[in-house]
Design an enzyme around this catalytic site. Sequence first.
Site, short mmCIF file in Angstrom:
data_model
loop_
_atom_site.label_atom_id
_atom_site.label_comp_id
_atom_site.label_asym_id
_atom_site.label_seq_id
_atom_site.Cartn_x
_atom_site.Cartn_y
_atom_site.Cartn_z
N HIS A 201 0.81 -1.21 0.00
CA HIS A 201 0.00 0.00 0.00
C HIS A 201 0.85 1.27 0.00
CE1 HIS A 201 0.96 0.68 4.29
NE2 HIS A 201 0.95 -0.65 4.37
N ASP A 202 0.37 2.26 -0.74
CA ASP A 202 0.91 3.62 -0.73
C ASP A 202 2.31 3.74 -1.31
OD1 ASP A 202 -1.44 4.64 0.82
OD2 ASP A 202 -0.57 3.40 2.41
N GLY B 273 5.10 -1.00 2.73
CA GLY B 273 4.27 0.17 2.50
C GLY B 273 5.06 1.46 2.42
#
Length: 275
Positions: free
Chosen positions: A182-183, A200
């Site tokens: 994520h991200d 992440g």
Amino acid sequence: MNSLLKIRRPIGSFYLQRFSSLLTYASNEKRHEASSLENPNFIHSSAIVHPNALIGQGVSIGPFCTVGSSARLGNGCQLYPGSHIFGNTELGERCVLMTGAVVGDDLPGLTVLGNNNIIGHHAVVGVKCQDMKYKPGDECFLDIGDNNEIREHASIHRSSKPSDRTIIGNNNLIMGSCHIAHDCKIGNNNIFANNTLLAGHVIAEDYTHTAGAIVVHQFCHIGSFSFIGGGSVVSQDVPKYAMVAGERAELRGLNLEGLRRHGFTATEDNAVQSR
């Protein structure tokens, strides 16, 4: 008699206009039919395609595929047997999903792929993140650019919160079993070898290259034109142009071979070394 002639003229004019409009309509219909014949869609009888899905021209959807109600497929997309598109997901033109690929998730938010992307066998792209801070119901996002090849069993997750997004740029090769969490923010023209694992919020700039089986700690920044040796564990930022390797990756010098391959001259290499 004169009164009859006065009536007939507007009636004749009306029919001529009506006939002309019918000819125009028929001509437009023929053009539409010709366009459809030039780029026909193929949807196998065993595929499940929601009637609300938006399908472009020349799209091929193979056996046992699933296309959800909020999916949008651009012209020329191909779904090989057993591939699936879920949730609010947009595919640009000429994207290919190989057998078993899954793109999108039935979550709030959006997964967007640009043009000419290949999603490999059993790759999973645009699903819920694995961040424990994610709150069910929050919107989450993934943006992928153009001309990326994402190979078999790779996984790329959406963002962990509405204010952020996972981003993949253009012309990247993401090999088998890689993971982009994520991200993450991935630039352009990167090569991630098999089992490259990015935690992440990792940032990878442009023209980075990893060897196989490397791990990058969350929030690390990988500079452009750098190289990470096989089996490395990266827990700190990697400078531009550098080559790092090791169980706790250490600086090993300039990525001279990578710089040469990308057209850097000896003079430019010396300038980088002198910084």
